[in-house]
Scaffold this motif. Sequence first.
Motif, PDB file in Angstrom:
ATOM      1  N   GLN A  87       4.833   0.749  -1.614  1.00  0.00           N
ATOM      2  CA  GLN A  87       4.168   0.314  -0.387  1.00  0.00           C
ATOM      3  C   GLN A  87       5.153   0.102   0.763  1.00  0.00           C
ATOM      4  O   GLN A  87       4.748   0.142   1.922  1.00  0.00           O
ATOM      5  CB  GLN A  87       3.406  -0.998  -0.627  1.00  0.00           C
ATOM      6  N   HIS A  88       6.411  -0.126   0.444  1.00  0.00           N
ATOM      7  CA  HIS A  88       7.414  -0.418   1.473  1.00  0.00           C
ATOM      8  C   HIS A  88       8.665   0.437   1.275  1.00  0.00           C
ATOM      9  O   HIS A  88       9.757  -0.075   1.001  1.00  0.00           O
ATOM     10  CB  HIS A  88       7.746  -1.914   1.463  1.00  0.00           C
ATOM     11  N   GLN A 146      10.410   1.832   3.407  1.00  0.00           N
ATOM     12  CA  GLN A 146      11.404   1.651   4.463  1.00  0.00           C
ATOM     13  C   GLN A 146      12.580   0.786   3.993  1.00  0.00           C
ATOM     14  O   GLN A 146      13.656   0.834   4.578  1.00  0.00           O
ATOM     15  CB  GLN A 146      10.760   1.044   5.722  1.00  0.00           C
ATOM     16  N   GLU A 162      12.913  -8.072   8.703  1.00  0.00           N
ATOM     17  CA  GLU A 162      11.783  -7.419   8.050  1.00  0.00           C
ATOM     18  C   GLU A 162      11.211  -8.229   6.885  1.00  0.00           C
ATOM     19  O   GLU A 162      10.009  -8.170   6.614  1.00  0.00           O
ATOM     20  CB  GLU A 162      12.225  -6.046   7.546  1.00  0.00           C
ATOM     21  N   LEU A 175       6.977  -9.508   5.401  1.00  0.00           N
ATOM     22  CA  LEU A 175       6.662  -8.872   4.126  1.00  0.00           C
ATOM     23  C   LEU A 175       6.415  -9.941   3.069  1.00  0.00           C
ATOM     24  O   LEU A 175       5.437  -9.871   2.310  1.00  0.00           O
ATOM     25  CB  LEU A 175       7.795  -7.938   3.694  1.00  0.00           C
TER      26      LEU A 175
END
Length: 125
Positions: free
Chosen positions: A63-64, A66, A105, A109
């Motif tokens: 899902q992440h 990045q 970030e 999250l």
Amino acid sequence: MSKQLDSTRLQHLQYAAERLLKRLSNSTLVEFLSDEDLQDIALRQFTVMGEAAAHVSDALKRQHPQIDWRRAAGFRNFVVHEYFRVDFTLVWDTVVSVLPPLVVELPPLLQQVIADEKAKAQGNV
């Protein structure tokens, strides 16, 4: 032994990254390269970050994308198993270039993951 929640692993990751940035915030590369205690602090926090990243669920990693989960875990493995080959200039570069965006970030999250875990625990998912 119970499996840690993703939120717990993210909290460990965030804490270690923030702690390292705070500890090195008033240091320069020259100071870092000449201070074995600072180097030890950095390696310890990167070890924690890598271990936490390695144990985040595969679903969260997908899902992440990045966040470079694999690189974080790989760096931990390198530090632990190839400690004699660590390039502290590279460690410093990672601190100043990779960690600042990561600590920005992670909080949102983490909030989302906590909300998702609570919803799941309440049977809302």
